[in-house]
Enzyme design. Sequence first.
Site, short mmCIF file in Angstrom:
data_model
loop_
_atom_site.label_atom_id
_atom_site.label_comp_id
_atom_site.label_asym_id
_atom_site.label_seq_id
_atom_site.Cartn_x
_atom_site.Cartn_y
_atom_site.Cartn_z
N VAL A 278 0.83 -1.21 0.00
CA VAL A 278 0.00 0.00 0.00
C VAL A 278 0.86 1.26 0.00
CG1 VAL A 278 -1.58 1.36 1.39
CG2 VAL A 278 -1.95 -1.08 1.10
N ALA A 279 1.85 1.23 0.86
CA ALA A 279 2.67 2.44 1.02
C ALA A 279 3.42 2.76 -0.26
CB ALA A 279 3.66 2.23 2.15
N GLU A 283 -0.54 5.86 -5.68
CA GLU A 283 -1.93 5.98 -6.14
C GLU A 283 -2.30 7.40 -6.58
OE1 GLU A 283 -1.91 6.52 -1.76
OE2 GLU A 283 -1.02 5.15 -3.14
N ASP A 325 -0.42 33.85 -38.41
CA ASP A 325 -1.00 34.84 -39.33
C ASP A 325 -0.46 36.21 -38.96
OD1 ASP A 325 -2.64 33.21 -40.75
OD2 ASP A 325 -4.43 33.60 -39.56
N ASN A 695 1.76 8.17 3.76
CA ASN A 695 1.41 8.19 2.35
C ASN A 695 0.31 9.19 2.03
OD1 ASN A 695 2.53 6.94 0.22
ND2 ASN A 695 0.89 5.44 -0.03
N ASP A 699 2.53 12.78 1.82
CA ASP A 699 2.89 12.76 0.41
C ASP A 699 1.73 13.16 -0.50
OD1 ASP A 699 5.23 11.87 1.38
OD2 ASP A 699 4.99 9.79 0.77
#
Length: 862
Positions: A278-279, A283, A325, A695, A699
């Site tokens: 998980v860490a 994600e 242009d 996490n 983070d």
Amino acid sequence: MTQRKPEQAEKLTKGLSSAQVSQNREQFGRNILQEAKKESIWKKLILQLTEITSLILLFAVVLSAYMAISYNSGWTKPIVIGSIVVLNVLIGLYQEQSAEKSLAALRDMSEPTTQVIRDGTSQRISISDIVVGDVVTLNAGDQVPADGELKKLNALTIDESILTGESEPVEKTTKAPETAPDSVGDHINKAFSGTLVTHGTGTMVVSAIGMKTEIGKIADLLNTTKRHKTALQQRLSRLSLIMTFIAVVSGVFMFILSTLHELGNPMDNLMIGVSLAVAAVPETLPVIVTISLSVGVQKMAKRNAIIRRLNSVETIGSVDVIASDKTGTLTQNKMTITRLWAFNHKPENIKAGQMLSDPATSLMRLFALDTNAVINEDHAEGDATELAIIRLLHQHHLSREHFEQDAPRIAERPFSSDKKTMSTLHELKNGHFLLIVKGALDKLPIFLSESDSQQLNKIHDEFANDALRVLGVAYREFEKKPVEDIESLEKKLTFAGIIGLIDPPRPEAKKAVHQAKQAGIKTIMITGDHKATARAIAAQIGIYQNDDLTVSGSDLKKWDDKTLAKKIDKVSVFARVSPEDKIRIVKAWQQKGKVVAMTGDGVNDAPALKAADVGIAMGITGTEVAKGASDLILTDDNFATIIEAVSSGRTIYQNVLKAIEFLVSVNFAQIFLMVGSVLFGWGVPLIAEQLLLINVLADGIPGFYLSREQGEAQAMRQPPIPSDQSIFSNGVGLRMFIRSTIYTILTLAIYAFGRFILTDNNSQVGATMLFLTLALGSMIDIYPIKARESLTLKSIKANHALNVALLAAAAIIILVALIQPLQKSFGLVELTLFQWTISLIAMFIPAILLELNKKILAKLKK
Ligand code: ATP
């Protein structure tokens, strides 16, 4: 029948009344195609929950719940991990929702508009506001807004390929076909929603709107609202997938390793494996790209650049060449006649307050008769060149209407940028007929003696070298009404004279061209105007340098693709170009591997806009067709806006890179820390809840706010980054490696220090010190990461939202470490003042080392 006709004519000039509009809207609804069904919140929730991170987290909840029941290990773990699942899903949903909202708002901003007649006046409205019965005026370049019957038209052709697949435009009539039509393409007296007017003008009465239109019937087939991932999103998804794989493998490895070392029971070990997985799964990464893109797109819209395709946010940052242009984009499109020359007389300067000479008045009469622009008290309508003619007339108390009294117009061939001329036919009082053609001098079919021709060229060049746009006029008289169509009469004309119009550069254009140059981008001018005029203006704004080439459309025709490829680097001005030339220019640059942005406004520009890597349409003067083919619309038609968009594109890309650097390097460090610690025989230093808290709080949340980072000045002083360049190049990979290494060593060291030196093998003290250092330290690092140059107080203060988020996240981490019940839930212990001090010092080490690394690299570069 005879009674009906005037009634119908009145209906066409008056249109619907406001009351009828509301009544019809009530009865038939709005003119919109039903969009693909929106995903329900439940579906989104399920999607979020079935993402790999959520699945791993859910597995952890189940596992810990099972342990709570079977081994009496307490309910804290399942509750804490469960809350983190909920928090994670909520953040994901919120972010997705807000990104979608801002993109939807953007779509509304670029909705096509159309010209209708209501309450007797002509007005421009969004096509979704069209109702059944509306009288719509169609012009070349418009998108037909609904299905309807054509009532009046002038050489109207429509591209119906979207419905019929037939690529040739269809010529329309007002007469119904004699035999019953069996397919859409046979309805030659009707126009259909979504098709494109390629030429001419027409008036249509709306008969069907929305899902009742022909396109509505096949709308389900056309519903391509499936979201495509942008290139960057795809790359990031791939990176996430690789990281997830590494995370899962390390999780399994950890489980096996701790079981082999016989550390704790297998259930605990499984839990550790799961939490490591998980860490280490990044994600938040894919979400951060989506957020960065949508924040960037919103910012661009505020600065007059509307992105139509998300992919172009990324592409525009890597543009190497901008083909722009001239008129209106680099110049102000505010034209004023400053000089004129009536043939066989002397050139004259036009000065305010000075009378027009007789020859000048005769010349202006011809221009006036062959002009469509209108200036009333409250509004001006028409192109800038023609408005300049009307303005000059008004200044001398003259008008087109005044001249038309003796020469009413009986036919017209509208201006086309292919022919670069326009003509009108008039009936004179003496029964003769007068054809007038005005336009680019080199496109007027006139015949002059050698000496006259030389004189004309000399005066033309004098005008053009002073950056004046030159417009010529010529005529031909017929004794009898000509039977041929007006186009075939345009030959053997008598030359009458020229006017010179000034169109000053936009004040910001020069600076923008300079900025582009600093950012490694070459600007080239592409214009329908004359070479000399174009070159003079290009020189004024810094596009044209001394030994550059200026090339005209006819020169270009003589070059084959090989010659073009060889010489194109040197060309800074392409003059008198046709839309086909534009495609050749785009392709030639692309063959050299360059990313090209091209501007356009006309119907015929659509293919070039599509061929360019970034097609840019003009919001004010652009046709709906050009807008529909573009990736980006400039709502202010301004070249400087393109440079701003490039800068935003580069900022977005940089912010994504910064987020990757920030998140991925710590994820790797966490893997190395856990595996290393077990290999050293110290067991697992951090438990699932601690890793998860780091996490999400330390983070994930600060990572989001990186998308709000302002661009760095330096970004526009570097050459464009090739769009296929690896995200790890340009030092990103090296910096990530350095940061991962620092964290792995630091966290192992602090853990060992707390556990073995400060205490007698108290693993919980080691873990708490490690937790604080890792959580707070990785948050502090966001500063050296977000500023590519050495940190200053200014760059620290720059992103307010980030600072607030960081403070909040840091406060929570500290509270968790200080307040006893929380401490316990997260497996932490009370630290002494000395232990706190050591952790506080340690958490600054990575940031200091990263700053030092910047200094060393800068020195090495020098
Ligand atoms: P760009 O916008 O591509 O920089 P442009 O606006 O100068 O170029 P066009 O509008 O295609 O390009 O005009 C090309 C030439 O056609 C002009 O140089 C002028 O001589 C002539 N022209 C422009 N407007 C008219 C008009 N309304 N009637 C007749 N001739 C025109």
